[in-house]
Design a protein around this motif. Structure first.
Motif, short mmCIF file in Angstrom:
data_model
loop_
_atom_site.label_atom_id
_atom_site.label_comp_id
_atom_site.label_asym_id
_atom_site.label_seq_id
_atom_site.Cartn_x
_atom_site.Cartn_y
_atom_site.Cartn_z
N GLY A 185 0.83 -1.21 0.00
CA GLY A 185 0.00 0.00 0.00
C GLY A 185 0.85 1.24 0.00
O GLY A 185 2.01 1.23 0.40
N ARG A 186 0.27 2.31 -0.48
CA ARG A 186 1.05 3.55 -0.51
C ARG A 186 0.19 4.70 0.02
O ARG A 186 -0.93 4.92 -0.45
CB ARG A 186 1.49 3.87 -1.93
CG ARG A 186 2.16 5.24 -2.03
CD ARG A 186 2.87 5.42 -3.34
NE ARG A 186 1.95 5.73 -4.42
CZ ARG A 186 2.07 6.79 -5.21
NH1 ARG A 186 3.07 7.63 -5.05
NH2 ARG A 186 1.21 7.00 -6.18
N ILE A 187 0.72 5.42 1.00
CA ILE A 187 0.15 6.70 1.41
C ILE A 187 1.31 7.67 1.38
O ILE A 187 2.24 7.55 2.18
CB ILE A 187 -0.48 6.65 2.82
CG1 ILE A 187 -1.66 5.67 2.83
CG2 ILE A 187 -0.93 8.04 3.25
CD1 ILE A 187 -2.42 5.63 4.14
N GLU A 188 1.29 8.53 0.42
CA GLU A 188 2.39 9.49 0.26
C GLU A 188 1.91 10.84 0.79
O GLU A 188 0.89 11.35 0.33
CB GLU A 188 2.70 9.60 -1.23
CG GLU A 188 4.09 10.04 -1.56
CD GLU A 188 5.10 8.93 -1.30
OE1 GLU A 188 6.14 9.26 -0.72
OE2 GLU A 188 4.83 7.77 -1.67
N ILE A 189 2.62 11.40 1.76
CA ILE A 189 2.23 12.73 2.25
C ILE A 189 3.06 13.76 1.48
O ILE A 189 4.27 13.85 1.67
CB ILE A 189 2.43 12.84 3.78
CG1 ILE A 189 1.60 11.74 4.48
CG2 ILE A 189 2.02 14.22 4.28
CD1 ILE A 189 1.82 11.63 5.97
#
Ligand code: AMO
Length: 443
Positions: A101-105
């Protein structure tokens, strides 16, 4: 940085039918709901909202912690799988891709927000204007400005379908056009110059050029000192000028344009968040002569003399009496500018000379002014002199009347006034992204 973002979709480009598809969503963290074992992030983009669901047991610990800590209004990109879910707001949710999964801030927002973007906690207009960039993130404000864009496009479409040519005229000028309102002086090298009050002189000169139907949508500058809910120091006006026609023809064009704008906007679903139901006004609008208007005002018990401009309270009385859009025609010549066509001594010298000028009124306020123009060089020169203005400073304009100038008529319509009345807003500043008034020069 991982830009451009592959598979990026707007919130309204995803449906429950996309179940199982891999998508990326980019936007702002609108809300966070932490239920312990499950964390919901609501991501907002220009088109709407998407729910991201993170099950603590199912996603990597690091990813879960990152999502838990991200401050509201931070900008993120999230990759996930669409999962149809009846309980989610749009009938689906997005689950970060299991295993990778990817959550890029992309940008972390500070904690103490100047405004609540969910609209649950209201704020004063001044506070909203001070943080306008953030105010536009709220649903209501966002839709106001989408409607403004829609209105301007509808006006352009309407006029270009009728064979109008869009023009651009200078905003730094050497003289006044509209008596009554003051000019903003500016320093222009070694000369005196001003910000333009209206494209009036230039649109008329282009009639002499042979363009015969012109329009401009551009800022006008008025050094009005008073602080009211319907005046700006920088406003936007739709200016129209048409050759070989009378004032009646351009009044018809104006009422048709208003009806067209209303019917275009009435189809827009975003109207719901402004809480207004638009009724397309019926045309033709009623015509009221200035002397009839005076009678109505006097009958209502308000003092007014023939020959003066209408006060706000006089406009209110008329608005109540008329109840819908209407035109006021046959204005006293003395209170209209030099370029307006004098009707001739209709009253045979009793000092009540009228002119072919009109105002378009909404029951709440004036929306537009226009007139038949003087097209004779001699008469125009005489009028400039008799209004106490210097002929020399109008030389560039007068010149255009000496080498073939057709009869013509036109009007100027305030975009903000149109929007404010159409959307039933109390303050004109609501429809300007960054309003300019006596007190406000930033942002
Ligand atoms: P007028 O001065 O009446 O006419 O302006 C035309 C329209 O522009 C809008 N307007 C304003 N809106 C917000 N704040 C202000 N300070 C402001 N001033 C004007 C109003 C107004 O009806 N040259 C003529 C037009 C013409 O005859 O073609 C003119 O400028 O909605």
């Amino acid at each position: 940085m991982l830009l451009p973002i592959e598979n990026r979709r707007y919130a309204n480009e995803i449906t429950a039918d996309d179940d199982g598809e891999r998508v990326s969503i980019a936007g702002w963290v609108h809300e966070k709901r932490d239920l312990g074992g499950v964390l919901f992030l609501i991501i907002r983009d220009r088109a709407g909202y998407v729910q991201i669901t993170l099950q603590k047991r199912r996603v990597e610990k690091e990813l879960f912690e990152k999502a838990k800590k991200v401050p509201r209004e931070s900008v993120v990109v999230i990759d996930g799988i669409v999962k149809s879910e009846k309980k989610a707001p749009n009938g689906y949710e997005i689950i970060p891709i299991p295993g990778h999964g990817r959550i890029e801030i992309l940008s972390v927002a500070l904690h103490n927000l100047p405004l609540d973007t969910t609209g649950k906690v209201g704020a004063e207009l001044d506070t909203r204007l001070d943080a306008r960039f953030m105010d536009v993130r709220t649903e209501r404000t966002k839709h106001i400005f989408i409607i403004r864009s829609m209105v301007q496009r509808a006006i352009r479409d309407f006029l270009s379908e009728r064979n109008f040519i869009e023009i651009n005229t200078p905003k730094i000028v050497s003289s006044a056009t509209e008596g009554g309102t003051a000019l903003f002086p500016i320093s222009y090298f070694e000369r005196e110059a001003f910000l333009n009050q209206s494209p009036q002189l230039y649109k008329q000169m282009l009639i002499a050029s042979g363009f015969d139907r012109v329009y401009e949508i551009a800022p006008i500058f008025r050094a009005e000192e008073h602080d009211t809910t319907k005046h700006l120091n920088e406003a936007a006006s739709v200016d129209v000028e048409v050759a070989f026609v009378s004032d009646e023809t351009v009044m018809k064009l104006l009422e048709e344009l208003i009806a067209h704008v209303y019917s275009t906007v009435s189809l827009y679903p975003g109207l719901k968040s402004i809480n207004v139901q638009l009724e397309v006004p019926k045309i033709p609008f009623k015509r009221l002569r200035y002397d009839e208007a005076i009678e109505i005002i006097l009958d209502a018990g308000e003092q007014i003399e023939w020959g003066v401009d209408l006060s706000s309270s006089a406009e209110r009385i008329l608005g109540e009496a008329m109840g819908e859009h209407y035109f006021i025609t046959d204005w006293p010549y003395t209170i209209k500018p030099f370029y307006v066509q004098f009707t001739g001594s209709k009253d045979k010298g009793k000092g009540k000379d009228t002119c072919d000028a009109f105002d378009l009124m909404h029951p709440r306020l004036e929306l537009a002014s226009g007139s038949q123009r003087v097209h004779s060089y001699e008469l125009l020169k005489e009028n400039i002199e008799s209004k106490g203005l210097s002929v020399d400073s109008f030389e560039f304009y007068l010149n255009a009347f000496r080498y073939g100038m057709p009869p013509h008529a036109g009007w100027g319509l305030g975009i903000e006034r149109l929007l404010m009345s159409m959307l039933e807003l109390d303050n004109i500043r609501e429809v300007v992204l960054f309003p300019r008034d006596r007190r406000r020069l930033v942002p």
